[in-house]
Design a protein around this motif. Structure first.
Motif, mmCIF file in Angstrom:
data_model
loop_
_atom_site.group_PDB
_atom_site.id
_atom_site.type_symbol
_atom_site.label_atom_id
_atom_site.label_comp_id
_atom_site.label_asym_id
_atom_site.label_seq_id
_atom_site.Cartn_x
_atom_site.Cartn_y
_atom_site.Cartn_z
ATOM 1 N N ARG A 45 0.849 -1.261 0.026
ATOM 2 C CA ARG A 45 -0.030 -0.017 0.002
ATOM 3 C C ARG A 45 0.777 1.081 0.034
ATOM 4 N N PRO A 46 1.638 1.560 -1.006
ATOM 5 C CA PRO A 46 2.623 2.690 -0.986
ATOM 6 C C PRO A 46 1.856 3.822 -1.204
ATOM 7 N N ASP A 47 2.664 4.980 -0.917
ATOM 8 C CA ASP A 47 2.016 6.509 -1.243
ATOM 9 C C ASP A 47 2.385 6.581 -2.910
ATOM 10 N N LEU A 48 3.082 6.102 -3.339
ATOM 11 C CA LEU A 48 3.355 6.198 -4.938
ATOM 12 C C LEU A 48 3.988 5.056 -5.499
ATOM 13 N N VAL A 49 3.482 5.019 -6.851
ATOM 14 C CA VAL A 49 3.988 3.907 -7.843
ATOM 15 C C VAL A 49 4.644 4.600 -8.985
ATOM 16 N N ILE A 50 5.867 4.222 -9.098
ATOM 17 C CA ILE A 50 6.571 4.698 -10.655
ATOM 18 C C ILE A 50 6.679 3.401 -11.362
ATOM 19 N N SER A 51 6.018 3.259 -12.638
ATOM 20 C CA SER A 51 5.916 2.221 -13.538
ATOM 21 C C SER A 51 6.338 2.538 -14.906
ATOM 22 N N ASP A 52 6.744 1.801 -15.684
ATOM 23 C CA ASP A 52 6.889 1.637 -17.130
ATOM 24 C C ASP A 52 5.682 1.196 -17.739
ATOM 25 N N ILE A 53 5.321 1.250 -19.081
ATOM 26 C CA ILE A 53 4.386 0.886 -19.687
ATOM 27 C C ILE A 53 4.476 -0.567 -20.196
ATOM 28 N N ARG A 54 5.620 -0.818 -21.001
ATOM 29 C CA ARG A 54 6.207 -2.073 -21.333
ATOM 30 C C ARG A 54 6.904 -2.775 -20.607
ATOM 31 N N MET A 55 6.598 -3.795 -19.979
ATOM 32 C CA MET A 55 7.345 -4.799 -19.279
ATOM 33 C C MET A 55 6.750 -6.280 -19.164
ATOM 34 N N PRO A 56 7.579 -7.159 -18.789
ATOM 35 C CA PRO A 56 7.206 -8.472 -18.781
ATOM 36 C C PRO A 56 5.767 -8.638 -18.100
ATOM 37 N N PRO A 57 5.101 -9.601 -18.282
ATOM 38 C CA PRO A 57 5.493 -10.787 -19.085
ATOM 39 C C PRO A 57 5.501 -10.815 -20.718
ATOM 40 N N THR A 58 4.826 -9.925 -21.237
ATOM 41 C CA THR A 58 4.743 -9.761 -22.911
ATOM 42 C C THR A 58 5.646 -8.683 -23.225
ATOM 43 N N HIS A 59 5.994 -7.943 -22.487
ATOM 44 C CA HIS A 59 6.993 -6.667 -22.901
ATOM 45 C C HIS A 59 6.114 -5.962 -23.904
ATOM 46 N N GLN A 60 4.728 -5.633 -23.704
ATOM 47 C CA GLN A 60 3.853 -4.735 -24.459
ATOM 48 C C GLN A 60 3.308 -3.806 -23.571
ATOM 49 N N ASP A 61 2.069 -3.834 -23.098
ATOM 50 C CA ASP A 61 1.381 -2.758 -22.191
ATOM 51 C C ASP A 61 1.133 -3.283 -20.900
ATOM 52 N N ASP A 62 1.765 -4.413 -20.685
ATOM 53 C CA ASP A 62 1.672 -5.011 -19.283
ATOM 54 C C ASP A 62 1.672 -4.005 -18.011
ATOM 55 N N GLY A 63 2.534 -3.017 -18.051
ATOM 56 C CA GLY A 63 2.577 -2.212 -16.924
ATOM 57 C C GLY A 63 1.492 -1.190 -17.134
ATOM 58 N N ALA A 64 0.840 -0.755 -18.237
ATOM 59 C CA ALA A 64 -0.243 -0.088 -18.180
ATOM 60 C C ALA A 64 -1.481 -0.692 -17.679
ATOM 61 N N ARG A 65 -1.643 -1.677 -17.912
ATOM 62 C CA ARG A 65 -2.802 -2.513 -17.731
ATOM 63 C C ARG A 65 -2.793 -2.920 -16.153
ATOM 64 N N ALA A 66 -1.545 -3.147 -15.716
ATOM 65 C CA ALA A 66 -1.402 -3.391 -14.292
ATOM 66 C C ALA A 66 -1.873 -1.959 -13.663
ATOM 67 N N VAL A 67 -1.421 -0.761 -13.929
ATOM 68 C CA VAL A 67 -1.581 0.333 -13.270
ATOM 69 C C VAL A 67 -3.053 0.706 -13.446
ATOM 70 N N SER A 68 -3.795 0.396 -14.548
ATOM 71 C CA SER A 68 -5.385 0.736 -14.732
ATOM 72 C C SER A 68 -6.103 -0.333 -13.690
ATOM 73 N N PHE A 69 -5.819 -1.274 -13.419
ATOM 74 C CA PHE A 69 -5.971 -2.374 -12.385
ATOM 75 C C PHE A 69 -6.143 -1.880 -10.903
ATOM 76 N N LEU A 70 -4.886 -1.381 -10.708
ATOM 77 C CA LEU A 70 -4.628 -0.732 -9.357
ATOM 78 C C LEU A 70 -5.183 0.501 -9.024
ATOM 79 N N ARG A 71 -5.226 1.323 -10.167
ATOM 80 C CA ARG A 71 -6.205 2.711 -10.197
ATOM 81 C C ARG A 71 -7.627 2.368 -9.756
#
Length: 214
Positions: A45-71
Motif C-alpha cells: 500500500r505505497p504512497d506512490l507507484v513509478i511504473s513503465d508501460i512495457r514490461m514482462p511478461p509480454t513486454h507490451q502494455d503489461d505495465g499500463a494494464r497493471a496500473v489501470s487495474f490498481l487505480r
C-alpha cells in the motif's frame, strides 16, 4: 514517502532506487514485471507507484494494464508512468478521469533529478505531471477542439497541463504573470470551464478537458 518501482531495465531501476533513497524516501518494493507490481502494491500500500508501460511478461502494455487495474482497486493511489512511449491517448486511458495524483513522464527527458523528485512529490500529494511533448501530441491530434483558442492560449494550456505554475508559465513564455492570468480567464471562458481561485483545481479542470472527461 513509500514508493514501489516497477521497471524491467535493471540499471534504470537501481538508479531510481538510489535516487529516491538518497532523497530520504522509502522504496518498499522494486520489481521487474507487471504481476509483481500488482502483488507489491496489494501488500505494501505505497504512497506512490513509478511504473513503465512495457514490461514482462509480454513486454507490451503489461505495465499500463497493471496500473489501470490498481487505480480501479485503489482510487487514491498516486502513479507516475515513467516510459519511452509517447502516446497521448494513454493519458486518458490510464488517468481514468482521475487526473489528480497522476504523472506521465518520458525517460529520455528527465534531465534534472531535482526537478524529477519535485514532480514525484507533487504527484504523491495530489498534483499532476505530464510531459509537454505528450500534451502537444494531444493538442495536434485534437486540433478541432482547440480551434477556439489562440496560439498563445494553447501554449499556456499545454504548460498548465504539464504541471507548471502560473509563475512558471510566465517565465517559460517570457510574459508577465498578469498576462498569464488573462490568458487563463480567456481559456476557461472559451472552453466553458469554471475558473477557481486554487491553481491546482484549475489545472485539474484543464486536464479533465484534455483527457476527454466532462
Amino acid at each position: 514517502m513509500r514508493v514501489v518501482i516497477a521497471e524491467d531495465q535493471v540499471l534504470l531501476r537501481d538508479g531510481l532506487v538510489r535516487l529516491l533513497r538518497d532523497a530520504g524516501h522509502d522504496v518498499v518494493a522494486e520489481v521487474g514485471d507487471a504481476r509483481s507490481l500488482i502483488s507489491s502494491v496489494n501488500r505494501e500500500r505505497p504512497d506512490l507507484v513509478i511504473s513503465d508501460i512495457r514490461m514482462p511478461p509480454t513486454h507490451q502494455d503489461d505495465g499500463a494494464r497493471a496500473v489501470s487495474f490498481l487505480r480501479e482497486r485503489f482510487p487514491d493511489l498516486a502513479v507516475v508512468m515513467l516510459t519511452q512511449v509517447i502516446e497521448p491517448a494513454l493519458v486518458a486511458e490510464l488517468s481514468q478521469g482521475r487526473v489528480a495524483s497522476f504523472g506521465y513522464l518520458l525517460k529520455d527527458r528527465v534531465l534534472d533529478t531535482d526537478a524529477f523528485l519535485d514532480q514525484l512529490e507533487a504527484v504523491a500529494t495530489g498534483g499532476t505531471a505530464i510531459d509537454p511533448i505528450v500534451i502537444d501530441g494531444f493538442v495536434r491530434r485534437d486540433g478541432d477542439r482547440l480551434s477556439r483558442l489562440t496560439e498563445r492560449e494553447v501554449d499556456v494550456l499545454s504548460r498548465l497541463a504539464s504541471g507548471r505554475s502560473n509563475s512558471g508559465i510566465a517565465a517559460d513564455l517570457v510574459i508577465s504573470k498578469r498576462t498569464v492570468d488573462a490568458h487563463l480567464r480567456s481559456i476557461f471562458d472559451k472552453l466553458g470551464i469554471l475558473s477557481d481561485p486554487e491553481d491546482n483545481q484549475r489545472v485539474l479542470a484543464v486536464l479533465e478537458w484534455i483527457t476527454g472527461q466532462p
